[in-house]
Design a protein around this motif. Structure first.
Motif, PDB file in Angstrom:
ATOM      1  N   THR A 262       0.821  -1.216   0.000  1.00  0.00           N
ATOM      2  CA  THR A 262       0.000   0.000   0.000  1.00  0.00           C
ATOM      3  C   THR A 262       0.851   1.259   0.000  1.00  0.00           C
ATOM      4  OG1 THR A 262      -1.484  -1.287   1.363  1.00  0.00           O
ATOM      5  CG2 THR A 262      -2.052   0.995   1.017  1.00  0.00           C
ATOM      6  N   ASP A 266       0.662   3.909  -2.851  1.00  0.00           N
ATOM      7  CA  ASP A 266       0.410   5.307  -2.510  1.00  0.00           C
ATOM      8  C   ASP A 266       1.428   6.208  -3.200  1.00  0.00           C
ATOM      9  OD1 ASP A 266      -0.912   7.400  -0.911  1.00  0.00           O
ATOM     10  OD2 ASP A 266       1.011   7.518   0.136  1.00  0.00           O
ATOM     11  N   ASN A 269       0.997   6.121  -7.106  1.00  0.00           N
ATOM     12  CA  ASN A 269      -0.210   6.801  -7.579  1.00  0.00           C
ATOM     13  C   ASN A 269      -0.171   8.302  -7.330  1.00  0.00           C
ATOM     14  OD1 ASN A 269      -2.370   4.955  -8.771  1.00  0.00           O
ATOM     15  ND2 ASN A 269      -1.579   3.757  -7.053  1.00  0.00           N
ATOM     16  N   ARG A 270       0.414   8.702  -6.193  1.00  0.00           N
ATOM     17  CA  ARG A 270       0.582  10.141  -5.968  1.00  0.00           C
ATOM     18  C   ARG A 270       1.475  10.750  -7.046  1.00  0.00           C
ATOM     19  NH1 ARG A 270       0.447  12.473  -0.264  1.00  0.00           N
ATOM     20  NH2 ARG A 270      -1.064  11.177   0.810  1.00  0.00           N
ATOM     21  N   GLY A 273      -0.529  11.105 -10.080  1.00  0.00           N
ATOM     22  CA  GLY A 273      -1.510  12.173  -9.888  1.00  0.00           C
ATOM     23  C   GLY A 273      -0.888  13.550 -10.029  1.00  0.00           C
ATOM     24  N   ILE A 274       0.307  13.725  -9.477  1.00  0.00           N
ATOM     25  CA  ILE A 274       0.978  15.030  -9.572  1.00  0.00           C
ATOM     26  C   ILE A 274       1.365  15.317 -11.016  1.00  0.00           C
ATOM     27  CG2 ILE A 274       3.037  16.336  -8.896  1.00  0.00           C
ATOM     28  CD1 ILE A 274       2.906  14.850  -6.186  1.00  0.00           C
ATOM     29  N   SER A 277      -1.413  16.580 -13.004  1.00  0.00           N
ATOM     30  CA  SER A 277      -2.072  17.807 -12.531  1.00  0.00           C
ATOM     31  C   SER A 277      -1.193  19.049 -12.532  1.00  0.00           C
ATOM     32  CB  SER A 277      -2.562  17.622 -11.092  1.00  0.00           C
ATOM     33  OG  SER A 277      -3.029  16.338 -10.861  1.00  0.00           O
ATOM     34  N   ALA A 278       0.123  18.864 -12.401  1.00  0.00           N
ATOM     35  CA  ALA A 278       0.998  20.024 -12.180  1.00  0.00           C
ATOM     36  C   ALA A 278       0.900  21.023 -13.328  1.00  0.00           C
ATOM     37  CB  ALA A 278       2.437  19.570 -12.003  1.00  0.00           C
TER      38      ALA A 278
ATOM     39  N   ASN B 269      -4.142  22.479  -8.496  1.00  0.00           N
ATOM     40  CA  ASN B 269      -4.300  21.264  -9.294  1.00  0.00           C
ATOM     41  C   ASN B 269      -3.490  20.100  -8.739  1.00  0.00           C
ATOM     42  OD1 ASN B 269      -6.073  21.548 -11.786  1.00  0.00           O
ATOM     43  ND2 ASN B 269      -4.974  23.490 -11.739  1.00  0.00           N
ATOM     44  N   ARG B 270      -2.297  20.395  -8.210  1.00  0.00           N
ATOM     45  CA  ARG B 270      -1.523  19.326  -7.575  1.00  0.00           C
ATOM     46  C   ARG B 270      -2.293  18.760  -6.379  1.00  0.00           C
ATOM     47  NH1 ARG B 270       4.628  19.332  -7.679  1.00  0.00           N
ATOM     48  NH2 ARG B 270       5.142  20.233  -9.684  1.00  0.00           N
ATOM     49  N   PHE B 272      -5.480  18.662  -5.914  1.00  0.00           N
ATOM     50  CA  PHE B 272      -6.580  17.857  -6.441  1.00  0.00           C
ATOM     51  C   PHE B 272      -6.047  16.516  -6.954  1.00  0.00           C
ATOM     52  CE2 PHE B 272     -10.483  17.995  -9.494  1.00  0.00           C
ATOM     53  CZ  PHE B 272     -11.236  17.286  -8.573  1.00  0.00           C
ATOM     54  N   GLY B 273      -4.924  16.584  -7.675  1.00  0.00           N
ATOM     55  CA  GLY B 273      -4.314  15.367  -8.219  1.00  0.00           C
ATOM     56  C   GLY B 273      -3.925  14.390  -7.124  1.00  0.00           C
ATOM     57  N   ILE B 274      -3.361  14.904  -6.041  1.00  0.00           N
ATOM     58  CA  ILE B 274      -2.945  14.027  -4.937  1.00  0.00           C
ATOM     59  C   ILE B 274      -4.176  13.410  -4.276  1.00  0.00           C
ATOM     60  CG2 ILE B 274      -1.850  13.957  -2.657  1.00  0.00           C
ATOM     61  CD1 ILE B 274       0.081  16.151  -3.700  1.00  0.00           C
ATOM     62  N   SER B 277      -5.488  10.542  -6.089  1.00  0.00           N
ATOM     63  CA  SER B 277      -4.572   9.421  -6.324  1.00  0.00           C
ATOM     64  C   SER B 277      -4.102   8.710  -5.066  1.00  0.00           C
ATOM     65  CB  SER B 277      -3.308   9.908  -7.042  1.00  0.00           C
ATOM     66  OG  SER B 277      -3.578  10.894  -7.981  1.00  0.00           O
ATOM     67  N   ALA B 278      -4.060   9.416  -3.944  1.00  0.00           N
ATOM     68  CA  ALA B 278      -3.420   8.855  -2.750  1.00  0.00           C
ATOM     69  C   ALA B 278      -4.085   7.560  -2.305  1.00  0.00           C
ATOM     70  CB  ALA B 278      -3.442   9.876  -1.621  1.00  0.00           C
ATOM     71  N   ARG B 279      -3.291   6.672  -1.763  1.00  0.00           N
ATOM     72  CA  ARG B 279      -3.776   5.403  -1.202  1.00  0.00           C
ATOM     73  C   ARG B 279      -3.765   5.440   0.319  1.00  0.00           C
ATOM     74  NH1 ARG B 279      -5.126   5.466  -6.097  1.00  0.00           N
ATOM     75  NH2 ARG B 279      -5.233   3.502  -7.223  1.00  0.00           N
ATOM     76  N   ILE B 280      -3.013   6.377   0.884  1.00  0.00           N
ATOM     77  CA  ILE B 280      -2.886   6.543   2.331  1.00  0.00           C
ATOM     78  C   ILE B 280      -2.887   8.044   2.576  1.00  0.00           C
ATOM     79  CG2 ILE B 280      -1.394   6.207   4.349  1.00  0.00           C
ATOM     80  CD1 ILE B 280      -0.018   3.923   2.828  1.00  0.00           C
ATOM     81  N   ILE B 281      -3.749   8.521   3.477  1.00  0.00           N
ATOM     82  CA  ILE B 281      -3.735   9.970   3.711  1.00  0.00           C
ATOM     83  C   ILE B 281      -4.244  10.270   5.116  1.00  0.00           C
ATOM     84  CG2 ILE B 281      -6.043  10.466   2.740  1.00  0.00           C
ATOM     85  CD1 ILE B 281      -4.657  12.929   1.335  1.00  0.00           C
ATOM     86  N   GLU B 285      -3.447  16.157   6.314  1.00  0.00           N
ATOM     87  CA  GLU B 285      -3.117  16.409   4.907  1.00  0.00           C
ATOM     88  C   GLU B 285      -4.403  16.590   4.091  1.00  0.00           C
ATOM     89  OE1 GLU B 285      -0.941  13.361   2.772  1.00  0.00           O
ATOM     90  OE2 GLU B 285      -0.503  14.709   1.100  1.00  0.00           O
ATOM     91  N   LEU B 337      -6.125   4.574   5.225  1.00  0.00           N
ATOM     92  CA  LEU B 337      -6.457   3.833   4.000  1.00  0.00           C
ATOM     93  C   LEU B 337      -7.885   4.128   3.550  1.00  0.00           C
ATOM     94  CD1 LEU B 337      -5.172   0.168   4.546  1.00  0.00           C
ATOM     95  CD2 LEU B 337      -4.326   1.862   2.924  1.00  0.00           C
TER      96      LEU B 337
END
Lengths: 350, 350
Positions: A262, A266, A269-270, A273-274, A277-278, B269-270, B272-274, B277-281, B285, B337
């Protein structure tokens, strides 16, 4: 071929194909050769350098393997074009300086690149995608034989091929493999691996060759010694070493997947995602994030994105490539904008 | 209404509607009231607290405005349910402790919430979305009048309403406005603004009320003084102050947009992108990134995402909400998660 034609072409080494291409980006062999009747380039005068160029051009014209190749005269290129060729790994940074009488021969597929009048009269390079040193050697050996029939190479039985710098004397050969080792880096095993590499007399460099730092988890490993061993021995040696590193990276990936799946997902995928989007992004951050996305793709996490798209982005996001794409000079800030735009376009379309 | 019904309901204060809702999340008024025939809760014995509860229940049953309300007896709720009500801003953290004889009355729309036997016998709260203090005052004033007819409030002509803590004596009123001030934070003007707020005898708190730090650029501003001024004066004062802060935030946003648009777009936008996409947050954050996305939405950068979806995520990603949604106790790691999963689901569907 015009230099701009390369913009829409994927270099052989970026195709993401070939054996072990989940870990090995590319395999490269280069041979240093000199013509016996001229001094080494640094000691030669202009008419001698002209002679080198003319002799090589005449030989090239007679070789079938080089039929589809183009000769770029470096004195005729602007600084962006020259940097562009360096970014594509077709020539060295040194070859962009003091360009009089220097030239670069490139074939349509960007498999063969020959620097003329760099440190040696000829620096012949052969690129293959993936872990493919033997194939690279078989092709470059054939090309070298053909050139050797038409050109009088500087060669002594006791030493082998003579070169401007003694470290290249002998076979004149350097074999390099570009590796992507994110799992060894993340699991902090990379220092141990690189120490072993160095002990065995191999050198490690970054994505952009001599003098560049490792970034984005890319490591280019080459032989240091080119004298006292046959070409086959040298290749066998590199091959054996690289095979071990590949196994260690593969193992490290499996351990990450089973123990920290995971956390890995994470991070990957982050990064993706960045990138998607950046609006502003440096080339350094780009390489680091793309490295994670490439790992995700290699681990089967992304269905819709192929290795080739990611590989191409490593190169097309470089400064000279961006400027060629935009067809104008861009400041560093402007590049950071255009880079982000290009990445979004490429990744969001997928 | 069951407590679980709230899970599928959007609290009034999260609707993202009302005046100035691009900057003002919500307006809140609460009144502290006590019954003259019982000691304040901390000094009352059990049967007295029972008396308070019974008297209030009897009054509530007779009031039309409270027809659709539900009384939760806090002693019957588990710790997740109690935390859940706090996260929804329906009651204080203090109200989750030593819960004997404590109760909470909530109406279906989560506009009215009445804590019974907290520090005072009654803490009546009225929430409105956006900058809507006068509307909040008009509703709560009506409710207070009706309750006052049925209950004998502790009141002295010289002091006004008597309360357990002297700082609330007088009107017993506190007006609060929850503001989202990202541009004042980014342009480093927030310290100056908060210093002025404090000089004018207002207090600033974070998203979760007393004792919480400002996070995600949210600031809750309330009056400190409740004695010596009429309710209308107090509300006029807060209103005037908030209006100025709104103007400063709006100005700061325009300056950011005109001078640093790309940097702002990049950051938004970053974020939003994170989130997508994130799997753990973590929740920290999450709040920070959502704050940026909310700003982007308020500036018209996202067409497909509405303020309400973002507002809801601020609350549904909180620990007790996640556990209510999953219907089981979750460790902190498990929540990180599930939080990431929930956010992806909500944002990627859009």
């Amino acid at each position: 071929m015009q230099i701009n034609d390369l913009l829409n072409h994927t270099s052989e080494w970026l195709k993401g194909t070939g054996p072990n291409s989940d870990i090995v980006i590319s395999s490269r062999i280069r041979l240093a050769r000199n013509l016996s009747k001229y001094p080494f380039p640094h000691w030669a005068n202009k008419s001698q350098l002209d002679g080198v160029l003319d002799d090589i051009k005449a030989a090239v014209a007679k070789i079938d393997m080089l039929k589809s190749s183009t000769l770029f005269v470096l004195g005729e290129l602007d600084s962006i074009d020259k940097q562009f060729l360096v970014e594509r790994h077709l020539m060295s940074i040194e070859h962009t300086q003091k360009t009089e009488k220097k030239a670069l021969l490139v074939d349509d597929e960007e498999i063969i690149a020959v620097m003329i009048n760099e440190e040696d009269h000829l620096r012949i390079q052969l690129m293959q995608s993936g872990f493919n040193l033997f194939e690279a050697w078989s092709i470059i050996n054939r090309l070298d034989d053909e050139l050797g029939k038409l050109l009088d190479y500087a060669y002594l039985d006791d030493f082998g091929y003579l070169t401007a710098c003694p470290t290249n004397t002998g076979t004149g050969m350097r074999g390099s493999v570009m590796l992507h080792l994110p799992a060894l880096v993340m699991s902090r095993q990379i220092e141990r691996v690189l120490a072993a590499v160095s002990k065995l007399s191999f050198t490690t460099r970054g994505l952009y060759g001599e003098g560049t730092q490792a970034s984005g988890n890319f490591f280019q490993i080459s032989n240091q010694v080119s004298l006292g061993h046959s070409e086959d021995e040298i290749i066998e040696n590199i091959n054996g070493l690289i095979r071990q590193i590949i196994e260690q990276e593969a193992q490290a990936r499996q351990i990450l997947l089973s123990k920290n799946r995971t956390i890995l997902e994470d991070r990957i995928n982050r990064s993706f995602g960045i990138l998607k989007s950046a609006r502003i992004i440096t080339s350094q951050e780009t390489i680091e994030l793309l490295s994670m996305v490439r790992l995700g793709s290699d681990l089967g996490m992304f269905k819709d994105i192929d290795r080739r798209t990611i590989n191409e982005l490593f190169i097309t996001t470089q400064p000279a490539h961006l400027q060629k794409i935009e067809n104008k000079k861009l400041s560093s800030d402007e590049r950071d904008l255009k880079r982000a735009e290009l990445i979004r376009k490429k990744l969001n379309l997928i």
